[in-house]
Design an enzyme around this catalytic site. Structure first.
Site, PDB file in Angstrom:
ATOM      1  N   ARG A  40     172.731  86.117  -1.086  1.00 36.37           N
ATOM      2  CA  ARG A  40     173.191  87.399  -1.633  1.00 36.37           C
ATOM      3  C   ARG A  40     174.268  87.202  -2.704  1.00 36.37           C
ATOM      4  O   ARG A  40     174.855  88.145  -3.185  1.00 36.37           O
ATOM      5  CB  ARG A  40     173.685  88.315  -0.511  1.00 36.37           C
ATOM      6  N   HIS A  70     163.924  78.686  -1.576  1.00 37.29           N
ATOM      7  CA  HIS A  70     163.809  80.122  -1.887  1.00 37.29           C
ATOM      8  C   HIS A  70     165.012  80.502  -2.751  1.00 37.29           C
ATOM      9  O   HIS A  70     166.154  80.320  -2.347  1.00 37.29           O
ATOM     10  CB  HIS A  70     163.809  80.909  -0.575  1.00 37.29           C
ATOM     11  N   TYR A  73     168.208  86.395  -3.499  1.00 31.45           N
ATOM     12  CA  TYR A  73     167.714  87.746  -3.816  1.00 31.45           C
ATOM     13  C   TYR A  73     168.394  88.337  -5.040  1.00 31.45           C
ATOM     14  O   TYR A  73     167.877  89.275  -5.650  1.00 31.45           O
ATOM     15  CB  TYR A  73     167.949  88.684  -2.615  1.00 31.45           C
ATOM     16  N   HIS A 109     161.398  85.926  -5.943  1.00 30.79           N
ATOM     17  CA  HIS A 109     160.887  87.289  -6.013  1.00 30.79           C
ATOM     18  C   HIS A 109     160.847  87.676  -7.484  1.00 30.79           C
ATOM     19  O   HIS A 109     161.832  87.491  -8.196  1.00 30.79           O
ATOM     20  CB  HIS A 109     161.809  88.245  -5.242  1.00 30.79           C
ATOM     21  N   GLU A 145     156.415  85.009  -5.808  1.00 32.00           N
ATOM     22  CA  GLU A 145     156.031  85.582  -4.512  1.00 32.00           C
ATOM     23  C   GLU A 145     155.370  86.951  -4.704  1.00 32.00           C
ATOM     24  O   GLU A 145     155.821  87.765  -5.511  1.00 32.00           O
ATOM     25  CB  GLU A 145     157.271  85.710  -3.624  1.00 32.00           C
ATOM     26  N   ASP A 178     152.802  86.293   0.687  1.00 33.96           N
ATOM     27  CA  ASP A 178     153.572  86.706   1.860  1.00 33.96           C
ATOM     28  C   ASP A 178     152.709  87.725   2.593  1.00 33.96           C
ATOM     29  O   ASP A 178     152.400  88.779   2.041  1.00 33.96           O
ATOM     30  CB  ASP A 178     154.914  87.305   1.439  1.00 33.96           C
ATOM     31  N   HIS A 181     154.133  91.245   2.903  1.00 35.92           N
ATOM     32  CA  HIS A 181     154.147  91.952   1.620  1.00 35.92           C
ATOM     33  C   HIS A 181     152.737  92.376   1.209  1.00 35.92           C
ATOM     34  O   HIS A 181     152.544  93.493   0.710  1.00 35.92           O
ATOM     35  CB  HIS A 181     154.754  91.066   0.526  1.00 35.92           C
ATOM     36  N   HIS A 215     154.125  82.671   2.984  1.00 37.33           N
ATOM     37  CA  HIS A 215     155.050  83.135   4.012  1.00 37.33           C
ATOM     38  C   HIS A 215     154.224  83.906   5.038  1.00 37.33           C
ATOM     39  O   HIS A 215     153.517  84.848   4.665  1.00 37.33           O
ATOM     40  CB  HIS A 215     156.105  84.061   3.420  1.00 37.33           C
ATOM     41  N   ASP A 228     158.990  96.586   2.940  1.00 40.07           N
ATOM     42  CA  ASP A 228     159.083  95.159   3.252  1.00 40.07           C
ATOM     43  C   ASP A 228     159.951  94.956   4.487  1.00 40.07           C
ATOM     44  O   ASP A 228     161.166  94.855   4.379  1.00 40.07           O
ATOM     45  CB  ASP A 228     159.695  94.468   2.018  1.00 40.07           C
ATOM     46  N   HIS A 230     159.804  92.535   7.856  1.00 47.22           N
ATOM     47  CA  HIS A 230     159.114  91.478   8.592  1.00 47.22           C
ATOM     48  C   HIS A 230     159.209  91.699  10.110  1.00 47.22           C
ATOM     49  O   HIS A 230     160.201  92.216  10.594  1.00 47.22           O
ATOM     50  CB  HIS A 230     159.734  90.114   8.257  1.00 47.22           C
ATOM     51  N   GLU A 260     159.134  83.653   8.255  1.00 47.47           N
ATOM     52  CA  GLU A 260     160.411  84.311   7.906  1.00 47.47           C
ATOM     53  C   GLU A 260     160.601  85.513   8.809  1.00 47.47           C
ATOM     54  O   GLU A 260     161.030  86.575   8.365  1.00 47.47           O
ATOM     55  CB  GLU A 260     160.380  84.814   6.460  1.00 47.47           C
TER      56      GLU A 260
END
Ligand SMILES: [Zn+2]
Length: 281
Positions: A40, A70, A73, A109, A145, A178, A181, A215, A228, A230, A260
């Site tokens: 983040r 990864h 974000y 992303h 992704e 993913d 997603h 993913h 989104d 998970h 994830e």
């Protein structure tokens, strides 16, 4: 069914990359993913040459392969101005860094169009990658992704991803699926036929040789919800039958697969990886 799955989970590298390999082995994984930086924020931890050497040696020793970094974000390569500038810097640095780890993938992303519409978002994503890729040295593959289409996300359709790949002529550019997603974007992955139809669409739009990782997550939200969220394998809207169909698809099961799903402690992934291996047959 034949070859063994390459499957693992998203793990922390706060105690170092070699420690993450130990964690992977402990949970029965033979691959894993990790955040290249604070997810983040954007600050990168210094990874010393000694740590890289130990990581590469540990991969050889343990059959942990195809690890996937990864990007945070906060990286939005479809954004504008300073947002795009930050994305260019991080993408380039992380490609070069991960290339030193050998045999690495990075995924990101595709980002948000920040209210300017998907066309503009895709155009800015293309511009970012056209700027970064020729400058970034190294052979790590950069995987876009597939997204759920939540809010102003770009990359929720295979057509948009095709557009980006066509416009950025670099063989290091690929795709990371993913399952959560895809399901939220409208692909019904609850049956073998539904899964096969998604793979056919993917083949037609993007070509399977570009698709290099997946993913694997169940989804808390229903089909086509564009949300989104998970969920643990078999406990969401895709369900146990859907997860089985994904893992038995002859193309998807050849990909490096990363969980994830929501957990409190990484050791919980051991059970889920076991379930995935059983469902894969
Ligand atoms: Zn994902």
């Amino acid at each position: 069914m034949s070859a063994e799955l390459r499957i693992g989970a998203h793990l922390s590298i706060s105690q170092g990359l070699p420690k993450a390999i130990e964690m992977a082995v402990e949970i029965g994984a033979n691959t894993f993913a990790y955040f290249t930086r604070n997810p983040r924020g954007g600050a990168a931890r210094t990874i010393t040459p000694a740590e890289i050497e130990a990581f590469v040696a540990a991969k050889e020793r343990t059959d942990v392969r195809d690890t996937v970094g990864h990007l945070p974000y906060t990286v939005n390569p479809a954004g504008k101005d300073r947002v795009a500038e930050f994305a260019r810097m991080v993408l380039r640095e992380d490609i070069e860094r991960a290339s030193a780890f050998t045999g690495e993938f990075l995924n990101f992303h595709p980002g948000s169009h920040q209210g300017d519409g998907p066309e503009e978002g895709v155009a800015r994503l293309v511009a970012t990658l056209r700027d970064v890729m020729p400058k970034a040295s190294g052979d790590a593959m950069l995987l876009i992704e597939t997204m759920s289409g939540q809010g102003s996300e770009v990359g929720a359709t295979f057509a948009q991803i095709r557009e980006v790949i066509d416009a950025v002529p670099d063989p290091r550019l690929g795709v990371c699926l993913d399952s959560c997603h895809l399901f939220a974007a409208g692909y019904d992955l609850r049956t073998p036929d539904g899964v096969a139809a998604m793979v056919r669409d993917l083949e037609d739009a993007v070509g399977l040789s570009r698709v290099r990782a997946m993913h694997l997550n169940d989804s808390k939200q229903p089909l086509g919800s564009h949300r989104d969220r998970h969920e643990k394998l078999g406990q969401g809207q895709i369900g146990r039958d859907g997860i089985r169909a994904i893992l038995r698809n002859e193309f998807l099961r050849t990909l490096p697969i990363v969980l994830e799903t929501p957990i409190d402690d990484y050791r919980e992934y051991a059970g889920e990886i076991q379930v995935a291996r059983e469902l894969a047959g």
